[in-house]
Write an enzyme that holds these catalytic residues in place. Structure first.
Site, PDB file in Angstrom:
ATOM      1  CG  ASN A   9     -11.590 -35.578 -17.321  1.00  0.00           C
ATOM      2  OD1 ASN A   9     -12.755 -35.197 -17.473  1.00  0.00           O
ATOM      3  ND2 ASN A   9     -10.629 -34.787 -16.840  1.00  0.00           N
ATOM      4  CD1 TRP A  10     -15.513 -39.112 -21.764  1.00  0.00           C
ATOM      5  CD2 TRP A  10     -17.706 -38.610 -21.829  1.00  0.00           C
ATOM      6  NE1 TRP A  10     -16.205 -40.254 -22.104  1.00  0.00           N
ATOM      7  CE2 TRP A  10     -17.549 -39.984 -22.146  1.00  0.00           C
ATOM      8  CE3 TRP A  10     -18.992 -38.070 -21.798  1.00  0.00           C
ATOM      9  CZ2 TRP A  10     -18.648 -40.813 -22.439  1.00  0.00           C
ATOM     10  CZ3 TRP A  10     -20.078 -38.899 -22.083  1.00  0.00           C
ATOM     11  CH2 TRP A  10     -19.908 -40.245 -22.403  1.00  0.00           C
ATOM     12  CE  LYS A  11      -9.113 -33.093 -19.696  1.00  0.00           C
ATOM     13  NZ  LYS A  11      -7.816 -32.487 -19.940  1.00  0.00           N
ATOM     14  CG  HIS A  94      -8.471 -32.086 -14.060  1.00  0.00           C
ATOM     15  ND1 HIS A  94      -7.954 -31.097 -14.866  1.00  0.00           N
ATOM     16  CD2 HIS A  94      -8.251 -33.256 -14.712  1.00  0.00           C
ATOM     17  CE1 HIS A  94      -7.454 -31.651 -15.968  1.00  0.00           C
ATOM     18  NE2 HIS A  94      -7.622 -32.960 -15.892  1.00  0.00           N
ATOM     19  CD  GLU A  96      -8.380 -29.437 -18.025  1.00  0.00           C
ATOM     20  OE1 GLU A  96      -9.544 -29.859 -17.912  1.00  0.00           O
ATOM     21  OE2 GLU A  96      -7.546 -29.952 -18.800  1.00  0.00           O
ATOM     22  CD  GLU A 165      -4.818 -35.852 -15.133  1.00  0.00           C
ATOM     23  OE1 GLU A 165      -5.247 -36.738 -15.873  1.00  0.00           O
ATOM     24  OE2 GLU A 165      -5.326 -34.714 -15.068  1.00  0.00           O
ATOM     25  N   GLY A 171      -3.219 -32.527 -22.650  1.00  0.00           N
ATOM     26  CA  GLY A 171      -3.736 -31.973 -23.906  1.00  0.00           C
ATOM     27  C   GLY A 171      -2.674 -31.416 -24.826  1.00  0.00           C
ATOM     28  CB  SER A 209      -0.418 -36.543 -23.956  1.00  0.00           C
ATOM     29  OG  SER A 209      -0.748 -35.164 -24.036  1.00  0.00           O
ATOM     30  N   GLY A 230      -7.883 -38.099 -21.170  1.00  0.00           N
ATOM     31  CA  GLY A 230      -8.713 -37.001 -21.669  1.00  0.00           C
ATOM     32  C   GLY A 230      -9.111 -37.247 -23.107  1.00  0.00           C
ATOM     33  N   GLY A 231      -8.418 -36.587 -24.029  1.00  0.00           N
ATOM     34  CA  GLY A 231      -8.774 -36.613 -25.452  1.00  0.00           C
ATOM     35  C   GLY A 231      -9.052 -37.997 -26.015  1.00  0.00           C
TER      36      GLY A 231
HETATM   37  P1  13P Z   1      -5.336 -35.554 -22.161  1.00  0.00           P
HETATM   38  O1  13P Z   1      -5.367 -37.066 -22.156  1.00  0.00           O
HETATM   39  O2  13P Z   1      -6.244 -34.969 -23.194  1.00  0.00           O
HETATM   40  O3  13P Z   1      -3.944 -35.018 -22.203  1.00  0.00           O
HETATM   41  O4  13P Z   1      -5.959 -35.085 -20.765  1.00  0.00           O
HETATM   42  C1  13P Z   1      -5.487 -35.653 -19.596  1.00  0.00           C
HETATM   43  C2  13P Z   1      -6.358 -35.236 -18.498  1.00  0.00           C
HETATM   44  O5  13P Z   1      -6.371 -34.084 -18.104  1.00  0.00           O
HETATM   45  C3  13P Z   1      -7.232 -36.244 -17.886  1.00  0.00           C
HETATM   46  O6  13P Z   1      -7.820 -35.775 -16.730  1.00  0.00           O
END
Ligand code: 13P
Length: 251
Positions: A9-11, A94, A96, A165, A171, A209, A230-231
């Site tokens: 997930n590049w966000k 998600h 967010e 999640e 994050g 994470s 994510g990251g």
């Molecule tokens: P991180 O891997 O950066 O913690 O993000 C997880 C995430 O929200 C994937 O959708």
């Protein structure tokens, strides 16, 4: 579940130049991975990444989808549009989006339905906040979030992907322990089993994470069928190490 799924997930990250380098490196580096791999990219880059991934095993995903079919919904992107671009997955619900855009359980369920209606697999995210975990509400929260999606999608529920999640792990560098994650995954599995004709088809991903160092132990848990990253999905070497761990765990 033998074959794992790793979805990045590049966000809200990327640029035409950065995407090209990242997708080429991932597609080339994953070679004949024994797991499924997807990248969920910002909407403006879907067409670019669709072209870059052509002829590779890398699948394309979106980060959201409208619950509406079409019409006067400024800024929204429909499932039919995603499908036309060759999108295989769409993240829905998600944390967010739940947090910053007020998305409710009901809206998330409707988005999953819209995706399924157009052959796009929704990756439905559920997870508790730190306050909810500390109050002992984790099971209630994820079950409530999941129940809304089951209620609206009925027997189609075996066509979705679920991502657990925990919000406090996103994050933050604080990963759920394999035991904490497994406990919630087992609970979600049981809930899906009760509702679905083919519960064995449903991948339940862990997200929060997940990285090159902790992926293998998380993926070794019986009910962790992959990861939503994510990251670490923004750095090809890290993402490739997670893919390698998932490949090894898929055999
Ligand atoms: P991180 O891997 O950066 O913690 O993000 C997880 C995430 O929200 C994937 O959708």
């Amino acid at each position: 579940m033998t074959r794992k799924l790793i979805a990045g997930n590049w966000k809200m990250n990327g640029s035409l130049a950065a995407n090209e380098a990242l997708v080429r490196a991932v597609a080339q580096g994953m070679g004949n991975a024994q797991c499924d791999v997807a990248v969920c990219v910002p909407a403006p880059y879907l067409a670019q990444v669709a072209q870059l991934r052509a002829g590779t095993k890398l699948e394309l995903g979106a980060q959201d989808v409208s619950k509406h079919e079409q019409g006067a919904y400024t800024g929204e992107v429909s499932a039919a549009m995603l499908r036309e671009l060759g999108v295989r997955y769409a993240i829905v619900g998600h944390s967010e989006r739940r947090q910053y855009h007020g998305e409710t359980d009901e809206l998330v369920a409707d988005k999953a339905k819209a995706a399924l209606a157009h052959g796009v697999t929704p990756i439905v995210c559920v997870g508790e906040t730190l306050a909810e975990r500390e109050a002992g509400q984790t099971a209630d929260v994820v079950k409530r979030q999941m129940a809304a999606v089951i209620h609206v999608n009925g027997h189609c529920i075996s066509e979705i992907v679920v991502a657990y999640e925990p919000v406090w792990a996103i994050g933050t560098g604080k990963t759920a322990t394999p035991e904490q994650a497994q406990e919630v995954h087992a609970l979600l599995r049981a809930q899906l089993k009760a509702a679905s004709t083919h519960p064995e088809r449903v991948h339940i991903l862990y997200g929060g994470s997940m990285n090159a160092a902790n992926a293998a132990t998380l993926l070794a848990q019986p009910d962790i069928d992959g990861g939503l990253i994510g990251g670490a999905s923004l750095k090809a070497p890290d993402f490739l190490q997670i893919i390698a761990a998932a490949s090894a765990a898929s055999k």
